[in-house]
Scaffold this motif. Structure first.
Motif, mmCIF file in Angstrom:
data_model
loop_
_atom_site.group_PDB
_atom_site.id
_atom_site.type_symbol
_atom_site.label_atom_id
_atom_site.label_comp_id
_atom_site.label_asym_id
_atom_site.label_seq_id
_atom_site.Cartn_x
_atom_site.Cartn_y
_atom_site.Cartn_z
ATOM 1 N N TRP A 137 0.481 -1.090 -0.177
ATOM 2 C CA TRP A 137 0.102 -0.106 -0.055
ATOM 3 C C TRP A 137 0.480 1.305 0.141
ATOM 4 N N GLU A 138 0.293 2.463 -0.383
ATOM 5 C CA GLU A 138 1.407 3.698 -0.598
ATOM 6 C C GLU A 138 -0.479 4.378 0.051
ATOM 7 N N ASN A 153 -1.981 7.896 2.683
ATOM 8 C CA ASN A 153 -1.455 9.664 2.232
ATOM 9 C C ASN A 153 -2.484 10.067 3.797
ATOM 10 N N LEU A 165 -0.555 -0.421 -4.241
ATOM 11 C CA LEU A 165 1.124 -0.605 -5.725
ATOM 12 C C LEU A 165 0.614 -2.273 -6.276
ATOM 13 N N LYS A 186 8.407 1.533 -1.717
ATOM 14 C CA LYS A 186 9.708 2.740 -1.742
ATOM 15 C C LYS A 186 9.514 2.887 0.276
ATOM 16 N N ASN A 197 6.173 3.171 2.462
ATOM 17 C CA ASN A 197 4.705 1.823 2.031
ATOM 18 C C ASN A 197 4.492 1.470 2.892
ATOM 19 N N ARG A 254 4.804 -1.007 7.997
ATOM 20 C CA ARG A 254 6.015 -0.246 7.518
ATOM 21 C C ARG A 254 7.316 0.119 6.998
#
Length: 125
Positions: A11-12, A14, A31, A71, A74, A92
């Protein structure tokens, strides 16, 4: 890939807007699903334990079967097997992931990551 005993979703997230109580509302994008991985808990360093410092729980992970880049920050959700102690948990990615020395298109290549368990103060509505 042999030895990768967990399946995960990458997952990403926000954190853009605040809700009525002043907390941020996470909005996530998947993702990749069905990622093969393996993870294990890392013991805290002896120096921190001797000093009485509360240390965070870190995990070392190996991720294979990737088609997208992972990254820093993520999140990894463990989706199977259901009898895993990590099932349904989010972790994380801390720091920059390390690529193996194999070519990315090689099916044996993997990504080494350091993970930290995500603790949410309340559930996502």
């Amino acid at each position: 890939m042999l030895g990768l005993n967990l399946t995960a979703t990458i997952w990403e997230f926000n954190y853009e807007s605040d809700d009525e109580t002043g907390g941020s509302v996470p909005s996530g994008t998947i993702l990749q699903e069905g990622v093969c991985m393996r993870m294990s808990a890392q013991p805290p360093t002896m120096v921190l334990l001797e000093q009485g410092v509360e240390s965070i729980d870190l995990y070392e992970g190996m991720i294979g079967c990737l088609t997208v880049g992972v990254k820093n920050y993520n999140e990894v959700e463990i989706t199977s097997p259901s009898n895993s102690p990590y099932y349904g948990e989010f972790f994380r990615v801390m720091g920059n992931p390390q690529l193996s020395s194999m070519h990315p298109s090689d099916s044996r290549s993997f990504l080494k990551v350091v993970l930290k368990r995500v603790e949410r103060s309340r559930t996502i509505q």
